[in-house]
Design an enzyme around this catalytic site. Sequence first.
Site, PDB file in Angstrom:
ATOM      1  CG  HIS B  12      44.208   1.773  -2.285  1.00 40.35           C
ATOM      2  ND1 HIS B  12      43.645   2.629  -1.493  1.00 40.35           N
ATOM      3  CD2 HIS B  12      43.802   0.320  -1.874  1.00 40.35           C
ATOM      4  CE1 HIS B  12      42.651   1.567  -1.008  1.00 40.35           C
ATOM      5  NE2 HIS B  12      43.065   0.749  -0.823  1.00 40.35           N
ATOM      6  CG  HIS B  59      44.448  -1.419   4.057  1.00 43.27           C
ATOM      7  ND1 HIS B  59      45.055  -0.630   3.757  1.00 43.27           N
ATOM      8  CD2 HIS B  59      43.368  -2.196   3.048  1.00 43.27           C
ATOM      9  CE1 HIS B  59      44.593  -0.103   2.556  1.00 43.27           C
ATOM     10  NE2 HIS B  59      43.642  -1.063   2.236  1.00 43.27           N
ATOM     11  CG  HIS B 193      37.422  -4.903  -3.549  1.00 38.81           C
ATOM     12  ND1 HIS B 193      37.500  -3.813  -3.162  1.00 38.81           N
ATOM     13  CD2 HIS B 193      38.907  -4.946  -2.558  1.00 38.81           C
ATOM     14  CE1 HIS B 193      38.047  -3.175  -2.899  1.00 38.81           C
ATOM     15  NE2 HIS B 193      39.152  -4.303  -1.473  1.00 38.81           N
ATOM     16  CD  GLU B 240      39.308  -0.727  -0.296  1.00 40.46           C
ATOM     17  OE1 GLU B 240      39.956  -1.178   0.783  1.00 40.46           O
ATOM     18  OE2 GLU B 240      39.496  -0.583  -1.498  1.00 40.46           O
TER      19      GLU B 240
END
Lengths: 397, 281
Positions: B12, B59, B193, B240
């Site tokens: 995402h 977030h 990431h 995540e």
Amino acid sequence: MKKPKIAILGLGEAGSHFANDLARLGYTVSGWDPDLKRTLDEKIHIANNNAHAVEDADVVFNVNLSSVAKSVAEEIKHCVKKEAIFCEMNTSSPFEKKEIQSILKNECTVLDVAIMAPVPKAGIQTPFLVSGENAIAFRNYFSELPNIQIIEAPVGKAAELKLLRSIVYKGVAAVICEAMEVAEKFDSVPFMEEQISSIMGGDKNLIERFVEGSKKHAIRRSHEMEAVTSMLKKENLSALMSKAALDNLSRYVETKKDDPSTIYEEKQKLKKAFLDIPGTYVFTPDHSRKGYELNMFCMSLNEAENREKFRADEKAYVDLFPMTEEQKQAVLNREWLEMLRLGGNIYYTFKIAIFDRKSMQHVGGKMSGMTEEEFKDMMLSGGRSIIGNRSKIKQSK
Amino acid sequence: MAKIVGGIGCSHVPAVGAASDHGKTKDGYWTPLFNALPAARKWLSDLKPDVMILVYNDHGSAFSLELIPTFAIGTAENFKPADEGYGPRDIPDVEGHAELAWHIAESCIMDEFDLTIANKMDVDHGCTVPLTVFFGEVEKWPVRVIPICVNVIQFPPPTANRCFNLGRAIKKAISTFPEDLNVVVAGTGGMSHQLQGERSGVVNTEFDINYLNQLSEDNDKNRYMNHIDYIREAGSEGIEMVMWQIMRGAMEEKIVEKFRKYHVASSNTAFGIICFENEEA
């Protein structure tokens, strides 16, 4: 033959027995364990980490949990002597043992050593099954040990045989566990003991060993049975019984988790491991408490009205928040790394970059000493390599 | 009865949403990704989904450090795109399915999964970027969405195994909902990431490809991987990917891969999308 120098990685139940016995037999032994709990002979040299432990070793015993076996192999990769033999002794699947062999293929000789009985009883004299090219070297080194069986087959074969044995051993254990639990409920313990003994001999003590062993070693044995079921699955064979044995062990793992010290230990271990990852500020509870006000200041920038206030007078706006002076300065100077050190979390501190209309590559570059362009180019060519970036301990080697 | 007809794992990355919002999908930087998507969109629309359970993380938008629910389920009829500092994205509101959401909340809690119930929750890029990936630019999202928000920012996040088991509980809940609905479950976030620190920009393609392969072949490896391995191998934000396990847990044991695209890099992230159906019995 001169006695080889031994390194033992993992000084839990099995590893500590091996280390103590070998030291007493006159071998030079070094070792490491991230969480040492066992008493060790004072002649044993405790290193600072896995890599240091193997430096002079002729023979390395890897006796960790199978879940960390691979990362241990990675850690020692550049430190192990070329002529050393690396004995992979974890209860991993044949496949995993082969993976370890390929990690170390240019570094040293890897042997597959399966431990074929509980260790506490016989220590270093426990039966070992050894496979792999040059498995005979193992026997030559340890010619005084009585229970070494060499199989002329590649790495993975010893593991395979051990897992085959586990189908029987752990399966029987599961049946006995269930039978005894039921017998207790039905007030028929002596009757059940008699039934079990009539089939497989032994007495009460043997039954107790099966039951207590299953509980005590639930975690390791459940890994072992996972390896069994995945091996059978790969061959498209039924694993009904092995799965049931695994389920039974999982029950005990759950109970073990109820033990407060297990959770505490897990927490401590994670804390240590997080610190070992280079250039990474994991947002732990300590970090979160330190950075709460800083992050909540960042959060305030989600509202357009606050962004305007911040734009009008940055200094006056940050003064509205009970941050430390250091935190305020880091914000005003856009010191991105410093903000992380002071408890900032990137998702929050990035809100300042959004405010500045700066990209994540700009911030990433600032944190790692690159320009935005250099950072972008790095991402386009596949990102920053994971190699050399996994562990500080390994970096330092 | 409601039925799970598909499962999706999908990154995402905010920049993917921005590329779509600002008409950049035909720019060279973005074409490798966007040109691959029509096949996935076709697969998804052929499934005729009524509802999507969309697992994502907030977030610092709807929640902050003031309140950190480990698992929160959105039970509202409508969810607004959040303002993440740029002003809210110019996309349709996300319409919920309150009845199914409450049913899931009730079933899961009775099944000892204590979800936090969110009657008002703005949804940020974690939820809306996957919708853009799945459906492109639309007047109205073609499915109703039940957002399930997972804490993966404050440590410790739930374990991958816990997420997998939540997926199982959700699957049970859906199978007992009386209305005939086609449900797709999407786990989002990842892939490898790291946004922060001197190690920012780390990408581990080997890990990602293994992760994708193992979803159908040997998911226990993903499921029982601990936090430290996720972070060490896939970067601090790669954690995540535990959310993909909720999708995996909601699917049957045997699944068939229908689509996959893996691309490095979208902004600071290895982008992955993978689509599954349950194997026919």
